[in-house]
Write a protein that holds these residues in place. Structure first.
Motif, PDB file in Angstrom:
ATOM      1  N   LEU A 200      -0.692  -2.630  -0.415  1.00  0.00           N
ATOM      2  CA  LEU A 200       0.473  -2.310   0.519  1.00  0.00           C
ATOM      3  C   LEU A 200       1.789  -1.503  -0.385  1.00  0.00           C
ATOM      4  O   LEU A 200       2.312  -1.027   0.089  1.00  0.00           O
ATOM      5  CB  LEU A 200       0.682  -3.897   0.583  1.00  0.00           C
ATOM      6  N   PHE A 201       1.963  -2.136  -1.747  1.00  0.00           N
ATOM      7  CA  PHE A 201       2.993  -1.687  -2.283  1.00  0.00           C
ATOM      8  C   PHE A 201       2.981  -0.084  -2.672  1.00  0.00           C
ATOM      9  O   PHE A 201       3.875   0.482  -2.992  1.00  0.00           O
ATOM     10  CB  PHE A 201       3.437  -2.382  -3.503  1.00  0.00           C
TER      11      PHE A 201
ATOM     12  N   GLN B 190       3.336   5.210   3.822  1.00  0.00           N
ATOM     13  CA  GLN B 190       3.833   4.964   5.230  1.00  0.00           C
ATOM     14  C   GLN B 190       4.395   3.801   5.524  1.00  0.00           C
ATOM     15  O   GLN B 190       5.483   3.580   6.014  1.00  0.00           O
ATOM     16  CB  GLN B 190       2.484   5.176   6.030  1.00  0.00           C
ATOM     17  N   ILE B 191       3.827   2.607   5.057  1.00  0.00           N
ATOM     18  CA  ILE B 191       4.519   1.289   5.118  1.00  0.00           C
ATOM     19  C   ILE B 191       5.429   1.151   4.624  1.00  0.00           C
ATOM     20  O   ILE B 191       6.611   0.531   4.947  1.00  0.00           O
ATOM     21  CB  ILE B 191       3.206   0.234   4.775  1.00  0.00           C
ATOM     22  N   MET B 192       5.849   1.447   3.239  1.00  0.00           N
ATOM     23  CA  MET B 192       6.995   1.380   2.588  1.00  0.00           C
ATOM     24  C   MET B 192       8.194   1.992   3.211  1.00  0.00           C
ATOM     25  O   MET B 192       9.331   1.548   3.365  1.00  0.00           O
ATOM     26  CB  MET B 192       6.774   1.858   1.078  1.00  0.00           C
TER      27      MET B 192
ATOM     28  N   THR C  10      13.239   0.375   8.384  1.00  0.00           N
ATOM     29  CA  THR C  10      13.694  -1.089   9.411  1.00  0.00           C
ATOM     30  C   THR C  10      14.854  -1.776   8.660  1.00  0.00           C
ATOM     31  O   THR C  10      15.776  -2.188   9.321  1.00  0.00           O
ATOM     32  CB  THR C  10      12.429  -1.917   9.233  1.00  0.00           C
ATOM     33  N   LEU C  11      14.745  -1.832   7.295  1.00  0.00           N
ATOM     34  CA  LEU C  11      15.740  -2.794   6.636  1.00  0.00           C
ATOM     35  C   LEU C  11      17.177  -2.013   6.656  1.00  0.00           C
ATOM     36  O   LEU C  11      18.138  -2.553   6.921  1.00  0.00           O
ATOM     37  CB  LEU C  11      15.589  -3.089   5.080  1.00  0.00           C
TER      38      LEU C  11
ATOM     39  N   ASN D  96      -1.444  -6.252   7.619  1.00  0.00           N
ATOM     40  CA  ASN D  96      -1.837  -7.794   7.937  1.00  0.00           C
ATOM     41  C   ASN D  96      -1.207  -8.400   6.680  1.00  0.00           C
ATOM     42  O   ASN D  96      -0.726  -9.284   6.680  1.00  0.00           O
ATOM     43  CB  ASN D  96      -3.432  -8.054   8.094  1.00  0.00           C
ATOM     44  N   ALA D  97      -1.340  -7.823   5.366  1.00  0.00           N
ATOM     45  CA  ALA D  97      -0.916  -8.246   4.234  1.00  0.00           C
ATOM     46  C   ALA D  97       0.858  -8.531   4.411  1.00  0.00           C
ATOM     47  O   ALA D  97       1.153  -9.403   4.008  1.00  0.00           O
ATOM     48  CB  ALA D  97      -1.324  -7.427   3.130  1.00  0.00           C
ATOM     49  N   LEU D  98       1.175  -7.355   4.645  1.00  0.00           N
ATOM     50  CA  LEU D  98       2.787  -7.386   4.802  1.00  0.00           C
ATOM     51  C   LEU D  98       3.297  -8.417   5.919  1.00  0.00           C
ATOM     52  O   LEU D  98       4.068  -9.157   5.482  1.00  0.00           O
ATOM     53  CB  LEU D  98       3.178  -5.917   5.364  1.00  0.00           C
TER      54      LEU D  98
END
Lengths: 346, 260, 271
Positions: free
Chosen positions: B50-51, B55-57, B63-64, B231-233
């Motif tokens: 995840l980290f 793309q997700i990061m 978002t934040l 899912n993990a996030l």
């Protein structure tokens, strides 16, 4: 006569087309306890708010010790207010509430401590410094509100129905205490209330207001004994107000009977309002040639009986320590000086 | 007694309905296989990956950032606005309130496309800036509507009392009014933040240039199948929210107990 | 400075970013691509092809709202009857799922409903052939109910806990049993909550495009999808704006109707 501290000249206030105050003229003397008395909507609170600076008049001027303060904002005026619902700051404790004004004046911390302590002693709340406002009773909040205003040593203290939210017993206590405080501190108090008894007990001067105008200004005794018009008579204490005709100087006809009185200067046969206090009516069983009636109703009121006596279909309210049973035929009389004659108001 | 059992069963079924999908997401975040069909074995590798997933990061970052700026700006503007509106006369107040209700009542998608049309008409390039402006716009009314009731509850004489004691209007505002309405301001800010984090529709239409927040990323992934890292996030985010809310609930519960 | 002036930055902002854009949409709805006035965009919407989309959107939203009401009212009632501590916890657990991204929760339903999904896996254990659950009207309704159920429960719950207990006691005292008390006292008093619940579920249901896209697949186009397509894929802003105006009108009219029912306009908190 003491000097004027506050002078209100031709004050008029119009809110959204409603005239709530109509050309009011009033002055207040130094160290006076003056009460603005009247029913709700009479303009008494508006007058107070104009003095406090929370409103500006539509027209007219306010002078404080000779200076025009009409447009001065509240935070520059040397008056302080005790609000109806106290308006204590809920996020500050007792000490910080009282110290609020002093902090703004940049008074040193040690002096603030000392003055707050003195004030708390004055209002009998010694040791309450760190209490939260929400933990205080209504009477205690009241005292904090008074302390918060007085600690600034205002020249005039405005009180907007400050005792309205308290129960009867507490209210009586606070009345005496406030009066004592006022005399001890030598500050001018302007007190607003709709409670005539409160006004009579505490004031040096009473200003009776109705419909945005002053009805009468005077000492409590004068207002009670010599009401200027039917409104004042009815509002101050209980009274019987009858239609009468002035036959001559010192002679009035009420319900077809002639009564001697002490008022003069009316036209002959001028219709007038006649005011008689319930306690001034003398009731006898012997025919005295005056008004004849019968007792309709009797209520025990503690110190006296209240009787409703029907005479020619007028229902007199009579206060007497002697009771006559319902249905008794009685005769009514009034001493000349207890008959108050007033011009009819349109 | 039968009715009591019935009630419990009913409530339990509803809660199962609410939590089943969440539970499944959590379970699949530990699934060895990439497929969402079957559980093949326990693993923590998605949490590790995840980290390092750009793309997700990136989506998380956008978002934040948007949520932080939007809630900050809308809290400040909205609080001032509420104070202003509270002191308005009848007609101006009514107009201002209607403007406030407009984005709340309007469907999200209408707000979204109207903003997009505006940005393009103004020749603003769709991207981070336009997304932030859009978020401020839909968060603002919620702040105003959270602060206004607190002002209404306020004793109207409190402000006057401060002036009476010598406070200037701005001092009275800072030291008396703001502390008194703080709970409303905080709940407005929290509401703005969560609305912003959770928003999809408005972000979808007002962003561009490769700037995607989490919602947009998830939406674009959903048809092809979502990366297990997501899912993990979401498991991590869910647990954070769960713990925070339970803690907040505990402290408020304790406070109400102390009040009695 | 007058305190009203504090709202000037806000009102300026909202005029530029909330009011002005709506006028732009209105402008596009009534003009051609070249910018001349026309009613064609609106008329085009009344083509059966598009009208069907509108009817389907409203139907699905109505069904979802009804299901939310049927499921949600008893739930709100049960929670409101619990003791204070349990009540807060129960309502908290109703709010928690809302803090999770709604697309993720919707996506989770895809995992449950799809052909190789959990339900079909479970059914296959009993030898039942896989059902097509995903990409149906039912799946879209399920998605709406799942996402918007809390919007029905919370306002009803808020109203229910505010009902003065002595009113219920008075009803018992006057001889009403539990059921009559509920029908004659509790339910009428909770109507404001029901009304705001209905509005809060119906509105997002009728306008959603993500739920129908994920759970309904391509063929179950709703009015939201239609707007999306005009702006994102087709690029026909004029027609897209016209549809938006129609949708806005429907929403605002239904809110107005709902408000008529809500006599004591108290309004329920969004929290």
């Amino acid at each position: 006569m003491a000097e004027k501290i506050l002078d209100l000249q031709n004050l008029t206030k119009v809110y959204e087309g409603n005239t709530v105050l109509n050309n009011l003229n009033l002055y207040v003397r130094k160290n006076e306890f003056i009460t603005l008395l009247g029913p709700s909507g009479c303009g008494k609170t508006t007058t107070l708010r104009l003095i406090g600076g929370f409103e500006t008049p539509t027209s007219g001027k306010i002078f404080f010790e000779g200076q025009d303060i009409t447009n001065l904002p509240p935070y520059k005026r040397q008056v302080n207010t005790v609000f109806q619902k106290y308006a204590l700051f809920p996020h500050l404790n007792v000490f910080e509430n009282i110290a609020f004004g002093l902090r703004l004046k940049k008074v040193s911390e040690s002096e603030i401590k000392e003055r707050v302590k003195k004030m708390l002693a004055l209002v009998n709340l010694t040791g309450y410094e760190n209490r939260e406002i929400s933990s205080l009773s209504g009477g205690q909040q009241q005292r904090v509100a008074i302390a918060r205003a007085l600690v600034n040593e205002p020249k005039v203290l405005l009180l907007d129905e400050p005792l309205g939210a308290l129960d009867l017993k507490l209210r009586k206590e606070m009345q005496t205490e406030l009066k004592k405080m006022q005399q001890a501190l030598g500050i001018t108090f302007i007190f607003v209330t709709h409670d005539q008894e409160e006004a009579l007990t505490m004031s040096d001067t009473i200003v009776v207001m109705n419909g945005g105008t002053i009805q009468q200004i005077g000492r409590p005794e004068d207002i009670y004994n010599e009401p200027k018009n039917a409104f004042v008579a009815e509002f101050i204490g209980e009274s019987n107000i009858l239609d009468g005709i002035m036959l001559d100087d010192c002679l009035v006809e009420i319900l077809g009977q002639k009564f001697r009185c002490v008022d003069k200067g009316f036209n002959q046969n001028e219709p007038v309002d006649v005011v008689i206090r319930p306690e001034d009516i003398l009731v006898t069983r012997e025919n005295n040639g005056k008004l004849e009636g019968y007792v309709e109703n009797v209520t025990f009121k503690g110190v006296h009986y209240e009787m409703i006596i029907n005479s020619s279909e007028f229902h007199f309210k009579v206060h007497s320590t002697k009771m006559e049973p319902v249905g008794t035929k009685v005769y009514l009389d009034v001493e000349p000086e207890n008959i108050h004659i007033m011009k009819k108001v349109k | 007694m039968v009715s009591r059992v019935l009630k419990r069963v009913y409530a339990a079924l509803i809660y199962i309905f609410l939590y089943a999908p969440i539970l499944i997401l959590i379970i699949f975040s530990f699934n060895e296989s990439k497929s969402r069909g079957s559980f093949t074995g326990f693993t923590l590798k998605w949490y590790k990956q995840l980290f390092s997933d750009r793309q997700i990061m990136q989506a998380m970052y956008y978002t934040l950032t948007v949520a932080f700026i939007a809630s900050l700006v809308s809290t400040i503007l909205g609080t001032l606005a509420a104070i202003g509106i509270h002191n308005m006369k009848k007609t101006t107040k009514k107009i201002s309130l209607n403007i406030t209700y407009l984005p709340v009542l309007n469907p999200d998608i209408v707000t979204a496309i109207s903003l997009m049309v505006l940005f393009i008409a103004l020749k603003l390039k769709l991207g981070l800036l336009t997304m932030i402006i859009a978020h401020i716009t839909f968060c603002l009314p919620y702040v105003v509507l959270s602060v206004l009731p607190k002002l209404k509850q306020l004793n109207p004489n409190i402000y006057e009392a401060a002036l009476d004691l010598g406070a200037t209007p701005s001092y009275a505002l800072r030291k008396v009014i703001i502390p008194e309405i703080m709970p409303g301001i905080i709940s407005g800010a929290l509401l703005a933040f969560t609305l912003s984090v959770d928003d999809f529709v408005i972000s979808f239409f007002t962003t561009g240039n490769g700037v995607s927040n989490l919602s947009i990323t998830i939406y674009s992934m959903a048809r092809r199948g979502i990366k297990p890292e997501i899912n993990a996030l979401s498991t991590i985010l869910f647990l954070i929210v769960l713990v925070l809310l339970i803690l907040i609930n505990k402290t408020t519960n304790n406070e109400t107990k102390e009040m009695r | 400075m007058k305190r009203q002036a504090y709202s000037i930055p806000y009102l300026t902002w909202m005029t530029i970013f909330a009011v002005l854009p709506l006028f732009l949409v209105l402008f596009y709805a009534f003009t051609t691509k070249q910018g001349s006035f026309t009613l064609d965009n609106l008329i085009r919407f009344f083509d059966p092809l598009y009208l069907n989309v509108l009817v389907r959107s409203i139907n699905l939203a109505l069904v979802s709202t009804l299901i939310c009401l049927i499921l949600g009212y008893p739930m709100a009632y049960i929670i409101s009857k619990a003791n204070i501590k349990a009540r807060n916890t129960l309502i908290l657990f109703f709010i928690i799922p809302m803090w999770m991204n709604f697309l993720l929760r919707t996506y989770a339903w895809m995992t449950i409903l799809e052909r190789n999904g959990i339900i079909n896996k479970f059914l296959s254990l009993f030898g039942i052939k896989p059902l097509s659950l995903l990409y149906t009207n039912g799946a879209v309704i399920l998605g709406m109910v799942y996402n918007f159920l809390p919007f029905m429960v919370l306002p009803i719950y808020t109203v229910l806990i505010k009902i003065d207990k002595s009113l219920i006691e008075a009803s018992y005292d006057l001889g009403a049993n539990k059921l009559t008390t509920f029908i004659k006292v509790v339910f009428p008093l909770s109507l404001p909550g029901v009304i705001s619940g209905i509005t809060m579920v119906f509105m997002p249901s009728v306008t959603t495009f993500a739920i129908s896209r994920l759970l309904g697949g391509g063929q179950f186009t709703l009015i939201g999808n239609l707007i999306e397509r005009q702006f994102i894929n087709v690029g026909d802003w004029n027609f897209g704006s016209a549809i938006s105006i129609v949708m806005m009108a429907i929403i605002l009219i239904s809110i107005a109707i709902m408000n008529k029912f809500d006599k004591d306009k108290e309004g329920v908190n969004l929290w």
